[in-house]
Design a protein around this motif. Structure first.
Motif, PDB file in Angstrom:
ATOM      1  N   ALA A 350       0.973  -1.181   0.132  1.00 39.37           N
ATOM      2  CA  ALA A 350      -0.129   0.104  -0.060  1.00 39.37           C
ATOM      3  C   ALA A 350       0.889   1.227   0.075  1.00 39.37           C
ATOM      4  CB  ALA A 350      -0.918  -0.071   1.201  1.00 39.37           C
ATOM      5  N   LEU A 351       0.634   2.147  -0.915  1.00 42.77           N
ATOM      6  CA  LEU A 351       1.444   3.170  -1.212  1.00 42.77           C
ATOM      7  C   LEU A 351       0.567   4.607  -0.952  1.00 42.77           C
ATOM      8  CD1 LEU A 351       3.786   2.682  -4.286  1.00 42.77           C
ATOM      9  CD2 LEU A 351       4.355   2.585  -1.637  1.00 42.77           C
ATOM     10  N   TRP A 352       0.998   5.560  -0.112  1.00 43.13           N
ATOM     11  CA  TRP A 352       0.399   6.856  -0.001  1.00 43.13           C
ATOM     12  C   TRP A 352       0.788   7.978  -0.980  1.00 43.13           C
ATOM     13  CZ3 TRP A 352      -3.337   7.589   3.883  1.00 43.13           C
ATOM     14  CH2 TRP A 352      -3.563   6.594   4.808  1.00 43.13           C
ATOM     15  N   ARG A 353      -0.057   8.598  -1.481  1.00 44.36           N
ATOM     16  CA  ARG A 353       0.156   9.635  -2.272  1.00 44.36           C
ATOM     17  C   ARG A 353      -0.561  11.192  -1.642  1.00 44.36           C
ATOM     18  NH1 ARG A 353       1.058   9.556  -7.564  1.00 44.36           N
ATOM     19  NH2 ARG A 353      -0.557  11.070  -8.338  1.00 44.36           N
ATOM     20  N   GLY A 354       0.252  11.669  -0.870  1.00 40.52           N
ATOM     21  CA  GLY A 354      -0.301  12.871  -0.167  1.00 40.52           C
ATOM     22  C   GLY A 354      -0.415  12.533   1.256  1.00 40.52           C
ATOM     23  N   ASP A 355      -0.504  13.693   1.965  1.00 38.55           N
ATOM     24  CA  ASP A 355      -0.648  13.679   3.545  1.00 38.55           C
ATOM     25  C   ASP A 355      -2.131  13.330   4.152  1.00 38.55           C
ATOM     26  OD1 ASP A 355      -0.376  14.217   6.111  1.00 38.55           O
ATOM     27  OD2 ASP A 355       0.352  16.087   6.270  1.00 38.55           O
ATOM     28  N   PRO A 356      -2.340  12.404   4.502  1.00 38.70           N
ATOM     29  CA  PRO A 356      -3.642  11.973   4.981  1.00 38.70           C
ATOM     30  C   PRO A 356      -4.285  12.933   5.905  1.00 38.70           C
ATOM     31  CG  PRO A 356      -2.278  10.451   5.916  1.00 38.70           C
ATOM     32  CD  PRO A 356      -1.550  11.128   4.943  1.00 38.70           C
ATOM     33  N   SER A 357      -3.562  13.872   6.602  1.00 37.66           N
ATOM     34  CA  SER A 357      -4.215  14.916   7.658  1.00 37.66           C
ATOM     35  C   SER A 357      -4.443  15.952   6.787  1.00 37.66           C
ATOM     36  CB  SER A 357      -3.049  15.326   8.694  1.00 37.66           C
ATOM     37  OG  SER A 357      -2.091  15.704   8.009  1.00 37.66           O
ATOM     38  N   GLY A 358      -4.156  16.146   5.415  1.00 34.82           N
ATOM     39  CA  GLY A 358      -4.587  17.124   4.576  1.00 34.82           C
ATOM     40  C   GLY A 358      -5.988  16.934   4.062  1.00 34.82           C
ATOM     41  N   PRO A 359      -6.256  17.793   3.045  1.00 35.56           N
ATOM     42  CA  PRO A 359      -7.618  17.758   2.484  1.00 35.56           C
ATOM     43  C   PRO A 359      -7.758  16.686   1.010  1.00 35.56           C
ATOM     44  CG  PRO A 359      -6.487  19.650   1.718  1.00 35.56           C
ATOM     45  CD  PRO A 359      -5.487  19.146   2.840  1.00 35.56           C
ATOM     46  N   ALA A 360      -6.405  16.424   0.596  1.00 34.90           N
ATOM     47  CA  ALA A 360      -6.598  15.556  -0.659  1.00 34.90           C
ATOM     48  C   ALA A 360      -5.307  14.619  -0.473  1.00 34.90           C
ATOM     49  CB  ALA A 360      -6.326  16.440  -2.017  1.00 34.90           C
ATOM     50  N   TRP A 361      -5.610  13.309  -0.582  1.00 30.03           N
ATOM     51  CA  TRP A 361      -4.725  12.318  -0.732  1.00 30.03           C
ATOM     52  C   TRP A 361      -5.266  11.183  -1.222  1.00 30.03           C
ATOM     53  CZ3 TRP A 361      -6.575   8.380   2.551  1.00 30.03           C
ATOM     54  CH2 TRP A 361      -7.428   8.668   3.532  1.00 30.03           C
ATOM     55  N   SER A 362      -4.456   9.964  -1.556  1.00 33.55           N
ATOM     56  CA  SER A 362      -4.796   8.694  -2.247  1.00 33.55           C
ATOM     57  C   SER A 362      -4.057   7.513  -1.467  1.00 33.55           C
ATOM     58  CB  SER A 362      -4.621   8.750  -3.782  1.00 33.55           C
ATOM     59  OG  SER A 362      -5.467   9.887  -4.058  1.00 33.55           O
ATOM     60  N   VAL A 363      -4.539   6.482  -1.602  1.00 31.81           N
ATOM     61  CA  VAL A 363      -3.948   5.289  -1.218  1.00 31.81           C
ATOM     62  C   VAL A 363      -3.845   4.344  -2.402  1.00 31.81           C
ATOM     63  CG1 VAL A 363      -3.800   3.280   0.503  1.00 31.81           C
ATOM     64  CG2 VAL A 363      -4.470   5.550   1.124  1.00 31.81           C
ATOM     65  N   CYS A 364      -2.857   3.771  -2.796  1.00 34.66           N
ATOM     66  CA  CYS A 364      -2.682   2.924  -3.952  1.00 34.66           C
ATOM     67  C   CYS A 364      -2.261   1.467  -3.426  1.00 34.66           C
ATOM     68  CB  CYS A 364      -1.771   3.545  -4.968  1.00 34.66           C
ATOM     69  SG  CYS A 364      -2.200   4.875  -5.720  1.00 34.66           S
ATOM     70  N   TRP A 365      -2.951   0.276  -3.682  1.00 35.97           N
ATOM     71  CA  TRP A 365      -2.728  -0.932  -3.387  1.00 35.97           C
ATOM     72  C   TRP A 365      -2.092  -1.706  -4.572  1.00 35.97           C
ATOM     73  CZ3 TRP A 365      -7.050   1.181  -1.308  1.00 35.97           C
ATOM     74  CH2 TRP A 365      -7.123   1.372   0.244  1.00 35.97           C
ATOM     75  N   LEU A 366      -1.089  -2.394  -4.416  1.00 38.42           N
ATOM     76  CA  LEU A 366      -0.472  -2.968  -5.424  1.00 38.42           C
ATOM     77  C   LEU A 366      -0.324  -4.679  -5.339  1.00 38.42           C
ATOM     78  CD1 LEU A 366       2.658  -0.403  -5.965  1.00 38.42           C
ATOM     79  CD2 LEU A 366       0.454  -0.577  -7.187  1.00 38.42           C
ATOM     80  N   ARG A 367      -0.456  -5.244  -6.429  1.00 38.20           N
ATOM     81  CA  ARG A 367       0.012  -6.782  -6.292  1.00 38.20           C
ATOM     82  C   ARG A 367       1.135  -6.778  -7.262  1.00 38.20           C
ATOM     83  NH1 ARG A 367      -4.885  -9.598  -6.333  1.00 38.20           N
ATOM     84  NH2 ARG A 367      -4.714  -9.504  -8.723  1.00 38.20           N
ATOM     85  N   ASP A 368       2.293  -7.229  -6.880  1.00 39.99           N
ATOM     86  CA  ASP A 368       3.281  -7.482  -8.073  1.00 39.99           C
ATOM     87  C   ASP A 368       3.416  -6.275  -8.752  1.00 39.99           C
ATOM     88  OD1 ASP A 368       3.565 -10.161  -6.789  1.00 39.99           O
ATOM     89  OD2 ASP A 368       1.952 -11.110  -8.410  1.00 39.99           O
ATOM     90  N   ASP A 369       3.382  -5.432  -8.159  1.00 38.17           N
ATOM     91  CA  ASP A 369       3.635  -3.747  -8.746  1.00 38.17           C
ATOM     92  C   ASP A 369       2.478  -3.543  -9.832  1.00 38.17           C
ATOM     93  OD1 ASP A 369       5.878  -3.375  -7.612  1.00 38.17           O
ATOM     94  OD2 ASP A 369       7.276  -4.059  -8.994  1.00 38.17           O
ATOM     95  N   ARG A 370       1.424  -4.224  -9.927  1.00 38.85           N
ATOM     96  CA  ARG A 370       0.193  -3.739 -10.534  1.00 38.85           C
ATOM     97  C   ARG A 370      -0.851  -3.177  -9.680  1.00 38.85           C
ATOM     98  NH1 ARG A 370       0.556  -6.589 -15.854  1.00 38.85           N
ATOM     99  NH2 ARG A 370       2.098  -8.016 -15.554  1.00 38.85           N
ATOM    100  N   LEU A 371      -1.434  -2.250 -10.142  1.00 42.39           N
ATOM    101  CA  LEU A 371      -2.493  -1.603  -9.351  1.00 42.39           C
ATOM    102  C   LEU A 371      -3.639  -2.239  -9.277  1.00 42.39           C
ATOM    103  CD1 LEU A 371      -2.821   1.251  -7.591  1.00 42.39           C
ATOM    104  CD2 LEU A 371      -3.968   2.032  -9.826  1.00 42.39           C
ATOM    105  N   VAL A 372      -4.333  -2.722  -8.094  1.00 47.32           N
ATOM    106  CA  VAL A 372      -5.538  -3.517  -7.860  1.00 47.32           C
ATOM    107  C   VAL A 372      -6.523  -2.782  -7.240  1.00 47.32           C
ATOM    108  CG1 VAL A 372      -4.223  -5.720  -7.862  1.00 47.32           C
ATOM    109  CG2 VAL A 372      -4.515  -4.360  -5.688  1.00 47.32           C
ATOM    110  N   ALA A 373      -6.100  -1.484  -6.548  1.00 49.53           N
ATOM    111  CA  ALA A 373      -7.147  -0.686  -6.016  1.00 49.53           C
ATOM    112  C   ALA A 373      -6.591   0.642  -5.483  1.00 49.53           C
ATOM    113  CB  ALA A 373      -7.773  -1.586  -4.709  1.00 49.53           C
ATOM    114  N   LEU A 374      -7.700   1.557  -5.318  1.00 48.22           N
ATOM    115  CA  LEU A 374      -7.313   2.974  -5.042  1.00 48.22           C
ATOM    116  C   LEU A 374      -8.292   3.637  -4.357  1.00 48.22           C
ATOM    117  CD1 LEU A 374      -5.381   5.339  -7.225  1.00 48.22           C
ATOM    118  CD2 LEU A 374      -7.577   6.113  -6.372  1.00 48.22           C
ATOM    119  N   LEU A 375      -7.930   4.425  -3.149  1.00 46.64           N
ATOM    120  CA  LEU A 375      -8.810   5.074  -2.601  1.00 46.64           C
ATOM    121  C   LEU A 375      -8.498   6.679  -2.761  1.00 46.64           C
ATOM    122  CD1 LEU A 375     -11.221   5.521  -0.401  1.00 46.64           C
ATOM    123  CD2 LEU A 375      -9.334   5.597   1.172  1.00 46.64           C
ATOM    124  N   ALA A 376      -9.345   7.490  -3.254  1.00 49.85           N
ATOM    125  CA  ALA A 376      -8.870   8.931  -3.578  1.00 49.85           C
ATOM    126  C   ALA A 376      -9.853   9.918  -2.626  1.00 49.85           C
ATOM    127  CB  ALA A 376      -9.067   9.090  -5.031  1.00 49.85           C
TER     128      ALA A 376
END
Length: 413
Positions: A350-376
């Motif tokens: 799971a990789l974060w994009r941005g600060d979760p305490s801020g107004p805008a951020w995302s979390v990317c879930w990978l399996r074998d470096d392939r994106l399988v899910a994303l929360l924005a």
């Protein structure tokens, strides 16, 4: 279920009956016409209202900024027969007959689209001031409660609980949200992802009490298991939903452990000429390697196209369509637009994009470096690009992906 019963070979269906007049049922009926079906299409709904969309119930309808959310569908022009306010009692697959309170309804093909029903709080049924939010009538009963700015207790900090709490705060109500788990959205998201969302409640002026169960509801108050008592002019229960399939008992149609209709990859059930779609059905996902039960609007929008294609195409020998979507949903809560695509349970990173305490951020879930899910959260471009990357099975560079200033599509390896 390893094999499903094929529709009757060589038969051209002349009568399709759809049970359930929500999004999945309406879209099935419409898709049949769009794909050239010329036989009889009958849509049966339990509610007396013209078929309507549910997402606005927790927003515009509840707050009084819209009177209704009826689908913009001309059923008469499409030749779709509506039978509303009809209770469905059962189905006899061997006889190709649906049993209703008004008598049997014959079919050549039956589509089950009965959706889900909210779970009720044990011991609270019949107590004045206790509400659910699932139907138009529910929203209409709650609208004056918000207008009078009652103190409100919301039981459950899931998606519907957060959305209702948002509307109640916008209406000026004092809101306390009671959640048995240790965090909001405990059943939907990992702890490290859901934890930052807990602060949203306080930011909006709502009180969130986790690790807390309701011991008893009485008129005007909610008693908690820690002995505390919360004044409540109204109580709104949002503790989840389950497939509305109790009426299928004894039909022989296979149900899963969660009470859902077990459909195959073509959305056929175990009974001949019976399909299931939307919140009431699970389906096997080749993409994710497991059976999915998706209780979200987009599934009820996309699945009907597969059902219609297989009903129409099956009669003329077309290759059956397989349903294997990238699940998607959104939620508007506490001034934030939250979107999710995919299915994260099998991810290894799971990789974060941005600060979760801020107004805008995302979390990317990978399996074998392939994106399988994303929360924005507040990053719709991440969601749009991420959804396409999930569908494509693209290999991504985790180092590039973690840079929130870089477009997701630029992170391909």
């Amino acid at each position: 279920m390893s094999e499903q019963t094929q529709d009757r070979a060589g038969d051209t269906p002349r009568r399709v009956v759809v049970v359930g007049a929500g999004m999945a049922g309406v879209q099935t009926a419409v898709a049949l016409r769009e794909q050239g079906f010329t036989g009889t299409v009958t849509l049966i709904g339990a509610e007396p209202h013209q078929p309507y969309d549910r997402p606005p119930l927790s927003k515009a309808v509840l707050l009084g900024t819209a009177e209704h959310s009826a689908f913009d569908v001309d059923f008469e022009a499409l030749g779709i027969e509506l039978r509303l306010g009809r209770e469905v009692l059962g189905v006899r697959p061997a006889d190709h007959a649906l049993d209703t309170a008004e008598g049997p309804v014959p079919y050549d093909v039956l589509v089950l689209a009965t959706g889900a029903e909210p779970m009720r709080l044990p011991g609270a049924e019949g107590v004045p001031g206790v509400h659910l939010l699932r139907t138009l009538d529910d929203a209409e009963r709650l609208r004056p409660v918000l207008a009078r700015q009652h103190d409100i207790v919301v039981v459950g900090a899931g998606w519907i609980g957060a959305e209702f709490a948002t509307a109640a705060r916008e209406a000026g109500c004092a809101v306390t949200v009671v959640e048995a788990a240790e965090r909001p959205l405990a059943g939907a998201l990992p702890a490290e992802v859901a934890e930052p969302m807990a602060a949203w409640y306080a930011d909006a002026g709502a009180v969130l009490r986790t690790h807390t169960r309701v011991a008893r509801v009485e008129p005007g108050a909610v008693l908690l298991d820690d002995g505390s008592r919360i004044p409540a002019g109204a109580v709104v229960v949002g503790i989840g939903a389950r497939p509305a399939t109790a009426w299928l008992a004894g039909s022989g149609i296979a149900l899963g452990a969660r009470g859902e209709v077990v459909a195959d990859e073509q959305l056929r059930t175990s009974a001949p000429d019976v399909y299931a779609v939307g919140d009431c059905a699970s389906f096997p996902s080749g993409r994710y390697g497991e059976r999915l039960l998706v209780h979200h609007w987009d599934n009820a929008l996309q699945g009907p196209r597969t059902v219609a294609r297989n009903i129409v195409g099956g009669a003329i020998g077309q290759t059956p369509a397989v349903y294997d979507p990238v699940p998607y949903f959104w939620s508007e809560q506490f001034g934030r637009f939250v979107q999710y695509a995919g299915h994260h349970t099998a991810a290894d990173t799971a990789l974060w994009r941005g600060d979760p305490s801020g107004p805008a951020w995302s979390v990317c879930w990978l399996r074998d470096d392939r994106l399988v899910a994303l929360l924005a959260v507040g990053r719709p471009r991440d969601l749009a690009q991420g959804r396409r990357l999930i569908e494509a099975g693209a290999v991504l560079d985790p180092r590039l992906l973690a840079d929130p200033a870089r477009p997701l599509k630029a992170a391909t390896a």
